[in-house]
Design a protein around this motif. Structure first.
Motif, PDB file in Angstrom:
ATOM      1  N   ARG A 121      -8.736  23.104  21.135  1.00 53.36           N
ATOM      2  CA  ARG A 121      -8.854  21.777  21.722  1.00 53.36           C
ATOM      3  C   ARG A 121      -9.459  20.779  20.726  1.00 53.36           C
ATOM      4  NH1 ARG A 121     -12.925  19.854  26.566  1.00 53.36           N
ATOM      5  NH2 ARG A 121     -12.185  17.701  26.694  1.00 53.36           N
ATOM      6  N   PHE A 122     -10.379  21.225  19.916  1.00 57.95           N
ATOM      7  CA  PHE A 122     -11.033  20.363  18.926  1.00 57.95           C
ATOM      8  C   PHE A 122      -9.986  19.730  18.011  1.00 57.95           C
ATOM      9  CE2 PHE A 122     -13.193  19.771  14.811  1.00 57.95           C
ATOM     10  CZ  PHE A 122     -14.292  19.021  15.190  1.00 57.95           C
ATOM     11  N   TYR A 123      -9.038  20.534  17.548  1.00 58.09           N
ATOM     12  CA  TYR A 123      -8.035  20.023  16.613  1.00 58.09           C
ATOM     13  C   TYR A 123      -6.907  19.282  17.314  1.00 58.09           C
ATOM     14  CZ  TYR A 123     -10.725  22.407  13.172  1.00 58.09           C
ATOM     15  OH  TYR A 123     -11.771  22.780  12.368  1.00 58.09           O
ATOM     16  N   ARG A 124      -6.650  19.593  18.577  1.00 57.11           N
ATOM     17  CA  ARG A 124      -5.713  18.775  19.340  1.00 57.11           C
ATOM     18  C   ARG A 124      -6.248  17.355  19.500  1.00 57.11           C
ATOM     19  NH1 ARG A 124      -5.143  23.073  23.145  1.00 57.11           N
ATOM     20  NH2 ARG A 124      -6.310  21.815  24.654  1.00 57.11           N
ATOM     21  N   GLU A 125      -7.562  17.256  19.705  1.00 56.79           N
ATOM     22  CA  GLU A 125      -8.170  15.935  19.856  1.00 56.79           C
ATOM     23  C   GLU A 125      -8.162  15.177  18.533  1.00 56.79           C
ATOM     24  OE1 GLU A 125      -9.316  14.298  22.631  1.00 56.79           O
ATOM     25  OE2 GLU A 125      -8.241  15.920  23.614  1.00 56.79           O
ATOM     26  N   ILE A 126      -8.354  15.887  17.411  1.00 51.24           N
ATOM     27  CA  ILE A 126      -8.271  15.242  16.096  1.00 51.24           C
ATOM     28  C   ILE A 126      -6.873  14.659  15.895  1.00 51.24           C
ATOM     29  CG2 ILE A 126      -8.116  15.759  13.610  1.00 51.24           C
ATOM     30  CD1 ILE A 126     -10.591  17.468  13.909  1.00 51.24           C
ATOM     31  N   ALA A 127      -5.852  15.427  16.255  1.00 51.92           N
ATOM     32  CA  ALA A 127      -4.478  14.931  16.144  1.00 51.92           C
ATOM     33  C   ALA A 127      -4.274  13.709  17.042  1.00 51.92           C
ATOM     34  CB  ALA A 127      -3.493  16.033  16.502  1.00 51.92           C
ATOM     35  N   ARG A 128      -4.830  13.762  18.238  1.00 47.07           N
ATOM     36  CA  ARG A 128      -4.681  12.643  19.173  1.00 47.07           C
ATOM     37  C   ARG A 128      -5.332  11.382  18.632  1.00 47.07           C
ATOM     38  NH1 ARG A 128      -7.480  10.123  22.913  1.00 47.07           N
ATOM     39  NH2 ARG A 128      -9.305  11.450  22.587  1.00 47.07           N
ATOM     40  N   LEU A 129      -6.449  11.524  17.927  1.00 50.32           N
ATOM     41  CA  LEU A 129      -7.132  10.372  17.342  1.00 50.32           C
ATOM     42  C   LEU A 129      -6.378   9.779  16.159  1.00 50.32           C
ATOM     43  CD1 LEU A 129     -10.827  11.662  17.451  1.00 50.32           C
ATOM     44  CD2 LEU A 129      -9.918   9.671  18.664  1.00 50.32           C
ATOM     45  N   GLY A 130      -5.408  10.522  15.618  1.00 50.01           N
ATOM     46  CA  GLY A 130      -4.599  10.000  14.529  1.00 50.01           C
ATOM     47  C   GLY A 130      -5.177  10.181  13.147  1.00 50.01           C
ATOM     48  N   TRP A 131      -6.193  11.025  12.997  1.00 49.41           N
ATOM     49  CA  TRP A 131      -6.794  11.202  11.670  1.00 49.41           C
ATOM     50  C   TRP A 131      -5.847  11.879  10.688  1.00 49.41           C
ATOM     51  CZ3 TRP A 131     -12.195  13.104  13.779  1.00 49.41           C
ATOM     52  CH2 TRP A 131     -12.878  11.997  14.305  1.00 49.41           C
ATOM     53  N   TYR A 132      -4.959  12.730  11.182  1.00 49.74           N
ATOM     54  CA  TYR A 132      -3.971  13.348  10.300  1.00 49.74           C
ATOM     55  C   TYR A 132      -2.980  12.320   9.758  1.00 49.74           C
ATOM     56  CZ  TYR A 132      -5.390  17.946  12.164  1.00 49.74           C
ATOM     57  OH  TYR A 132      -6.087  19.076  12.517  1.00 49.74           O
ATOM     58  N   ASP A 133      -2.761  11.258  10.520  1.00 44.37           N
ATOM     59  CA  ASP A 133      -1.752  10.273  10.140  1.00 44.37           C
ATOM     60  C   ASP A 133      -2.114   9.540   8.849  1.00 44.37           C
ATOM     61  OD1 ASP A 133      -0.386  10.929  12.448  1.00 44.37           O
ATOM     62  OD2 ASP A 133      -1.284   9.324  13.623  1.00 44.37           O
ATOM     63  N   ASP A 183       0.881  17.446   1.329  1.00 38.61           N
ATOM     64  CA  ASP A 183       1.831  18.127   0.453  1.00 38.61           C
ATOM     65  C   ASP A 183       3.260  17.900   0.932  1.00 38.61           C
ATOM     66  OD1 ASP A 183      -0.179  19.091  -1.150  1.00 38.61           O
ATOM     67  OD2 ASP A 183      -0.163  21.120  -0.318  1.00 38.61           O
ATOM     68  N   LEU A 184       3.470  17.994   2.246  1.00 40.39           N
ATOM     69  CA  LEU A 184       4.812  17.771   2.798  1.00 40.39           C
ATOM     70  C   LEU A 184       5.246  16.328   2.611  1.00 40.39           C
ATOM     71  CD1 LEU A 184       6.740  19.759   4.351  1.00 40.39           C
ATOM     72  CD2 LEU A 184       4.431  20.625   4.016  1.00 40.39           C
ATOM     73  N   ALA A 185       4.297  15.406   2.766  1.00 41.09           N
ATOM     74  CA  ALA A 185       4.633  13.988   2.601  1.00 41.09           C
ATOM     75  C   ALA A 185       5.026  13.671   1.162  1.00 41.09           C
ATOM     76  CB  ALA A 185       3.455  13.116   3.035  1.00 41.09           C
ATOM     77  N   ARG A 186       4.384  14.316   0.215  1.00 36.83           N
ATOM     78  CA  ARG A 186       4.613  14.001  -1.200  1.00 36.83           C
ATOM     79  C   ARG A 186       5.748  14.814  -1.807  1.00 36.83           C
ATOM     80  NH1 ARG A 186       1.051  10.881  -3.609  1.00 36.83           N
ATOM     81  NH2 ARG A 186       1.411  11.753  -5.681  1.00 36.83           N
ATOM     82  N   ALA A 233       3.724   9.192   2.552  1.00 35.88           N
ATOM     83  CA  ALA A 233       3.459   8.998   1.129  1.00 35.88           C
ATOM     84  C   ALA A 233       3.948   7.642   0.636  1.00 35.88           C
ATOM     85  CB  ALA A 233       4.120  10.111   0.313  1.00 35.88           C
ATOM     86  N   ASP A 234       4.948   7.065   1.304  1.00 34.06           N
ATOM     87  CA  ASP A 234       5.503   5.776   0.874  1.00 34.06           C
ATOM     88  C   ASP A 234       4.625   4.603   1.278  1.00 34.06           C
ATOM     89  OD1 ASP A 234       7.755   7.013  -0.247  1.00 34.06           O
ATOM     90  OD2 ASP A 234       8.775   7.044   1.709  1.00 34.06           O
ATOM     91  N   GLU A 235       3.879   4.753   2.346  1.00 33.61           N
ATOM     92  CA  GLU A 235       2.980   3.699   2.812  1.00 33.61           C
ATOM     93  C   GLU A 235       1.593   4.294   3.069  1.00 33.61           C
ATOM     94  OE1 GLU A 235       4.499   1.433   6.053  1.00 33.61           O
ATOM     95  OE2 GLU A 235       6.486   1.200   5.172  1.00 33.61           O
ATOM     96  N   PRO A 236       0.871   4.614   1.999  1.00 31.42           N
ATOM     97  CA  PRO A 236      -0.435   5.264   2.180  1.00 31.42           C
ATOM     98  C   PRO A 236      -1.453   4.339   2.840  1.00 31.42           C
ATOM     99  CG  PRO A 236      -0.099   4.607  -0.112  1.00 31.42           C
ATOM    100  CD  PRO A 236       1.208   4.372   0.590  1.00 31.42           C
TER     101      PRO A 236
END
Length: 385
Positions: A44-56, A99-102, A61-64
């Motif tokens: 749940r901790f990491y689901r909430e991190i994803a929900r907050l958009g921190w991974y985004d 890594d996937l983005a780049r 990579a084109d628009e950092p």
């Protein structure tokens, strides 16, 4: 206790407040202690991190995102106050997405990155092998061409989080014997539950939330779409990844140091011996004050590395120095806290034993001290021989 050596932007200050409230709510000390003792993953901790958009922040990579590293170290320091192991898991996901983005194709990003961005997937990385540690270019795990794809055989060790559900591993493998060792490397994306992959958890002193695993590859058949980048680009992918990784985990270590010092200062101000609190004795207060000075200096090194990274400047040496300082101080601060708190700090009524165990490995992850100092020595002009 003061958080930052430098003034923060308004965006950083807001993010720090958000991250601190998030950690207080979703990773209270009691829960973190249970996760560590049971070796359980806080999904749940990491689901909430994803929900907050921190991974985004690293997904495009084109628009950092502007000041990406400065924002990431803010998040990592606050999460590190709860556990550096939680930061390690965050780093694996951030680094994998980046890594996937780049280096990845649109199809690879959809297949491998989107589940992590959605909060139900995760990344791991496999570099070390039974006979390979810091000399990463000497990996023996191989990928051979076969039937329009690849077949992998070999073994990886000390792979954090590799056994968690929904994990995709980035594996550094050898793809040829044509020249320099570094030119014969590639990175493959391998789901942990792929046929031919065997994952075993390794008993360890710390890092119990993420878990440390060994991975066995028995004729693992992969399509061309599992190759990240091109054959021969593995070393470049790994080297570039390590710079931001060092910056992030260093900041996480600082958060853990701050947490350890906070709990030790509180203890010293409450514990009475011989008619006064032990904080009144210089043998207790001065080592803690020195540790605070060193923590603040290490934070400056991390912030400088982040600023250079965000400016697009080379910062391999600076990030290496930051990681060296932060790894050392985490190990030493947790040991000092154990010494100051005595038997109270040895029992598992709070998170200090976890910090002590995780602090020991802090020196080693992302490069042991001797290897890091070698990088610094070369930057000084010292010759290898």
């Amino acid at each position: 206790m003061r958080t930052s050596a430098f003034s923060e932007s308004e965006e950083q200050a807001q993010l720090r407040a958000t991250a601190r409230a998030f950690v207080t709510r979703h990773a209270p000390e009691r829960d973190v202690r249970v996760w560590d003792e049971e070796g359980s993953y806080p999904e749940r901790f990491y689901r909430e991190i994803a929900r907050l958009g921190w991974y985004d922040m690293v997904a495009d990579a084109d628009e950092p995102v502007e000041d990406t590293a400065a924002l990431l170290i803010t998040v990592c320091e606050e999460i590190g106050r709860a556990s550096s192991d939680l930061v390690a898991l965050l780093n694996l996901n951030i680094s994998g997405i980046r890594d996937l983005a780049r280096w990845g194709t649109p199809e690879q990003r959809k297949t491998y990155a989107e589940p992590v961005l959605g909060g139900h997937g995760r990344f791991s990385i496999g570099v070390s092998e039974p006979d390979v540690g810091s000399d990463a270019a000497s990996v023996a795990t191989r990928a051979e061409r076969a039937d329009g794809g690849w077949v992998l055989n070999g073994q990886k060790t000390y792979c954090e989080a590799a056994g968690l559900p929904g994990t995709v591993m980035e594996l550094l493998v050898k793809v040829g014997d044509g020249g320099r060792k570094r030119d014969d490397l590639a990175v493959f994306l391998v789901p942990a539950d792929h046929p031919g992959v065997e994952v075993r958890r390794m008993p360890a002193l710390g890092r119990n939330i993420s878990g440390i695993y060994e991975v066995f590859l028995h004729d693992v058949r992969l399509p061309d779409s599992a190759l990240l980048g091109r054959p021969g680009q593995g070393w470049q992918i790994l080297k570039e990844r390590l710079v931001l990784e060092r910056i992030m985990i260093s900041s996480g270590f600082l958060g853990s140091v701050a947490s350890v010092l906070d709990m030790t200062v509180a203890y010293a101000n409450e514990r009475e011996q011989f008619g006064r609190t032990i904080s009144a004795y210089q043998g207790v207060s001065l080592p803690l004050a020195e540790m605070f000075v060193r923590m603040d200096a290490a934070r400056c090194a991390v912030q400088r590395s982040a600023a250079l990274f965000d400016a697009g400047a080379a910062c391999e040496v600076e990030s290496t120095m930051a990681k060296f300082l932060c790894g050392q101080i985490y190990a030493e601060a947790s040991a000092l806290a154990m010494q100051t708190q005595g038997a109270y700090g040895y029992v598992r009524d709070h998170t200090l034993p976890m910090h002590h165990s995780d602090g020991i490995i802090a020196r080693v992850v992302a490069g042991p001290p001797a290897v890091q100092l070698n990088v610094v020595a070369r930057s000084m002009g010292l010759r290898a021989g």
